[in-house]
Design a protein around this motif. Structure first.
Motif, PDB file in Angstrom:
ATOM      1  N   ALA A  16       1.410  10.277  -9.511  1.00 43.79           N
ATOM      2  CA  ALA A  16       0.388  10.655 -10.557  1.00 43.79           C
ATOM      3  C   ALA A  16      -0.387  12.161 -10.212  1.00 43.79           C
ATOM      4  N   GLY A  17      -0.568  12.141  -9.014  1.00 47.68           N
ATOM      5  CA  GLY A  17      -1.159  13.563  -8.693  1.00 47.68           C
ATOM      6  C   GLY A  17      -0.474  14.746  -8.794  1.00 47.68           C
ATOM      7  N   ALA A  53      -2.405  12.505 -15.926  1.00 46.39           N
ATOM      8  CA  ALA A  53      -1.582  13.119 -16.656  1.00 46.39           C
ATOM      9  C   ALA A  53      -0.475  12.247 -17.478  1.00 46.39           C
ATOM     10  N   SER A  54      -0.181  11.032 -17.013  1.00 42.97           N
ATOM     11  CA  SER A  54       0.452  10.354 -17.720  1.00 42.97           C
ATOM     12  C   SER A  54      -0.111   9.453 -19.107  1.00 42.97           C
ATOM     13  N   THR A  55      -1.301   9.040 -18.772  1.00 41.20           N
ATOM     14  CA  THR A  55      -2.219   8.673 -19.750  1.00 41.20           C
ATOM     15  C   THR A  55      -2.334   9.564 -21.064  1.00 41.20           C
ATOM     16  N   TRP A  56      -2.778  10.687 -20.554  1.00 41.49           N
ATOM     17  CA  TRP A  56      -2.977  11.940 -21.560  1.00 41.49           C
ATOM     18  C   TRP A  56      -1.612  12.348 -22.408  1.00 41.49           C
ATOM     19  N   ILE A  57      -0.505  12.270 -21.794  1.00 37.65           N
ATOM     20  CA  ILE A  57       0.556  12.708 -22.327  1.00 37.65           C
ATOM     21  C   ILE A  57       1.112  11.469 -23.314  1.00 37.65           C
ATOM     22  N   SER A  88       0.813  -1.433  -0.039  1.00 33.50           N
ATOM     23  CA  SER A  88       0.029   0.159  -0.045  1.00 33.50           C
ATOM     24  C   SER A  88       0.866   1.163  -0.083  1.00 33.50           C
ATOM     25  N   GLU A  89       2.128   1.211   0.575  1.00 40.02           N
ATOM     26  CA  GLU A  89       2.794   2.326   0.542  1.00 40.02           C
ATOM     27  C   GLU A  89       3.329   2.733  -0.973  1.00 40.02           C
ATOM     28  N   ALA A  90       3.742   1.718  -1.656  1.00 35.57           N
ATOM     29  CA  ALA A  90       3.985   1.883  -2.836  1.00 35.57           C
ATOM     30  C   ALA A  90       3.031   2.319  -3.912  1.00 35.57           C
ATOM     31  N   GLU A  91       1.757   1.918  -3.536  1.00 38.34           N
ATOM     32  CA  GLU A  91       0.658   2.385  -4.352  1.00 38.34           C
ATOM     33  C   GLU A  91       0.473   4.039  -3.747  1.00 38.34           C
ATOM     34  N   ARG A  92       0.440   4.140  -2.664  1.00 44.27           N
ATOM     35  CA  ARG A  92       0.346   5.714  -2.394  1.00 44.27           C
ATOM     36  C   ARG A  92       1.482   6.666  -2.934  1.00 44.27           C
ATOM     37  N   GLU A  93       2.596   5.985  -3.065  1.00 46.85           N
ATOM     38  CA  GLU A  93       3.542   6.791  -3.421  1.00 46.85           C
ATOM     39  C   GLU A  93       3.428   6.924  -5.072  1.00 46.85           C
ATOM     40  N   LYS A  94       2.903   5.962  -5.680  1.00 44.70           N
ATOM     41  CA  LYS A  94       2.584   6.082  -7.109  1.00 44.70           C
ATOM     42  C   LYS A  94       1.512   7.158  -7.483  1.00 44.70           C
ATOM     43  N   ALA A  95       0.344   7.005  -6.542  1.00 40.03           N
ATOM     44  CA  ALA A  95      -0.685   7.742  -6.703  1.00 40.03           C
ATOM     45  C   ALA A  95      -0.268   9.218  -6.307  1.00 40.03           C
ATOM     46  N   GLY A  96       0.692   9.509  -5.406  1.00 40.76           N
ATOM     47  CA  GLY A  96       1.112  10.639  -5.244  1.00 40.76           C
ATOM     48  C   GLY A  96       1.798  11.414  -6.413  1.00 40.76           C
ATOM     49  N   ALA A 108      11.405  17.026 -18.184  1.00 39.32           N
ATOM     50  CA  ALA A 108      12.462  16.215 -17.518  1.00 39.32           C
ATOM     51  C   ALA A 108      11.843  14.824 -17.248  1.00 39.32           C
ATOM     52  N   HIS A 109      10.881  14.834 -16.651  1.00 36.95           N
ATOM     53  CA  HIS A 109      10.278  13.627 -16.083  1.00 36.95           C
ATOM     54  C   HIS A 109       9.811  12.751 -17.308  1.00 36.95           C
ATOM     55  N   TYR A 110       8.907  13.276 -18.398  1.00 35.46           N
ATOM     56  CA  TYR A 110       8.423  12.258 -19.389  1.00 35.46           C
ATOM     57  C   TYR A 110       9.459  12.124 -20.694  1.00 35.46           C
ATOM     58  N   GLY A 111      10.234  13.328 -20.806  1.00 35.60           N
ATOM     59  CA  GLY A 111      11.150  13.344 -22.202  1.00 35.60           C
ATOM     60  C   GLY A 111      11.804  11.845 -22.336  1.00 35.60           C
ATOM     61  N   PRO A 112      12.427  11.274 -21.404  1.00 29.61           N
ATOM     62  CA  PRO A 112      13.261  10.115 -21.548  1.00 29.61           C
ATOM     63  C   PRO A 112      12.397   8.780 -21.495  1.00 29.61           C
ATOM     64  N   ARG A 113      10.918   8.865 -20.948  1.00 29.73           N
ATOM     65  CA  ARG A 113      10.080   7.797 -20.876  1.00 29.73           C
ATOM     66  C   ARG A 113       9.532   7.955 -22.368  1.00 29.73           C
ATOM     67  N   LEU A 114       9.290   9.055 -22.850  1.00 32.93           N
ATOM     68  CA  LEU A 114       8.545   9.142 -24.235  1.00 32.93           C
ATOM     69  C   LEU A 114       9.627   8.634 -25.222  1.00 32.93           C
ATOM     70  N   ARG A 115      10.938   9.050 -25.091  1.00 28.29           N
ATOM     71  CA  ARG A 115      11.902   8.238 -26.180  1.00 28.29           C
ATOM     72  C   ARG A 115      11.727   6.836 -26.139  1.00 28.29           C
ATOM     73  N   LEU A 116      11.757   6.349 -24.986  1.00 27.71           N
ATOM     74  CA  LEU A 116      11.795   4.915 -24.716  1.00 27.71           C
ATOM     75  C   LEU A 116      10.640   4.194 -25.270  1.00 27.71           C
ATOM     76  N   TYR A 117       9.320   5.011 -24.854  1.00 29.82           N
ATOM     77  CA  TYR A 117       8.034   4.369 -25.446  1.00 29.82           C
ATOM     78  C   TYR A 117       8.051   4.266 -27.173  1.00 29.82           C
ATOM     79  N   MET A 118       8.725   5.446 -27.561  1.00 31.18           N
ATOM     80  CA  MET A 118       8.896   5.334 -29.070  1.00 31.18           C
ATOM     81  C   MET A 118       9.675   4.225 -29.521  1.00 31.18           C
ATOM     82  N   ARG A 119      10.681   4.034 -28.989  1.00 32.66           N
ATOM     83  CA  ARG A 119      11.817   2.956 -29.395  1.00 32.66           C
ATOM     84  C   ARG A 119      10.981   1.526 -29.309  1.00 32.66           C
TER      85      ARG A 119
END
Length: 191
Positions: A13-14, A81-85, A3-11, A36-47
């Motif tokens: 996302a918020g 935000a993550s889903t939308w981006i 539950s702590e990991a879930e709370r951290e993930k929800a935090g 800075a947060h999403y740039g590297p993730r988007l590059r990996l996703y595109m790969r």
């Protein structure tokens, strides 16, 4: 479940949702943090979607530019935000694939070139022929003229002409043959 990991993930996302809402208000610092947060993730996703390194970089940048420009359209009630981006990024990838599949037009392609205008001599000949054809058409017997009109001006097949006139197909063909003979004679052509 952790539950702590879930709370951290929800935090997290918020926090990203709050950043995106600030980007909608044209907050450049919030955008820098989001980038800075999403740039590297988007590059990996595109790969992972099959783009090469250069295309992944370009697509990630295009997606983040779209996030900056369209952040006011983000609705936290519909998605985080993550889903939308990532949806914005996926749509950029789809657009790229569509552009790649659509061939570029070659300006030098002869089929795309405008036809050269007729020379003055050719224009005179064309007008003279049009007048002669109209005169020859007017001189035809009405039954032959009607078959010519239906065949060439209405683009009807011979069978449809026969049905419309209530005559046998052979009669339609005979009238066309006779009309062409009169046309040749009127235009001074020999067989």
């Amino acid at each position: 479940m952790n539950s702590e990991a879930e709370r951290e993930k929800a935090g997290e996302a918020g926090r990203m949702t709050a950043l995106l809402l600030r980007v909608a208000a044209a907050d450049r610092l919030a955008f820098a943090e989001l980038y800075a947060h999403y740039g590297p993730r988007l590059r990996l996703y595109m790969r992972k979607l099959g783009a090469d390194a250069a295309a992944s970089e370009d697509l990630a940048q295009e997606a983040m530019a779209a996030v900056w420009n369209k952040a006011r359209l983000f609705d936290p009630a519909k998605a985080n935000a993550s889903t939308w981006i990532f949806t914005v990024a996926r749509n950029r990838r789809i657009d790229l694939i569509r552009r790649e599949r659509r061939p570029e037009l070659d300006a030098e392609d002869p089929s795309l070139q405008a036809e050269a205008p007729d020379s003055p001599e050719q224009a005179i000949i064309t007008r003279r022929n049009a007048v002669a054809i109209r005169a020859a058409l007017a001189a035809l017997p009405p039954d032959q003229a009607e078959v010519i009109r239906m065949s060439f001006f209405e683009d009807r097949p011979h069978g449809a002409i026969a049905a419309a006139l209530g005559v046998p197909l052979g009669t339609v063909k005979s009238r066309l043959r006779l009309a062409f003979g009169r046309f040749r004679k009127a235009l001074g052509e020999t067989e």
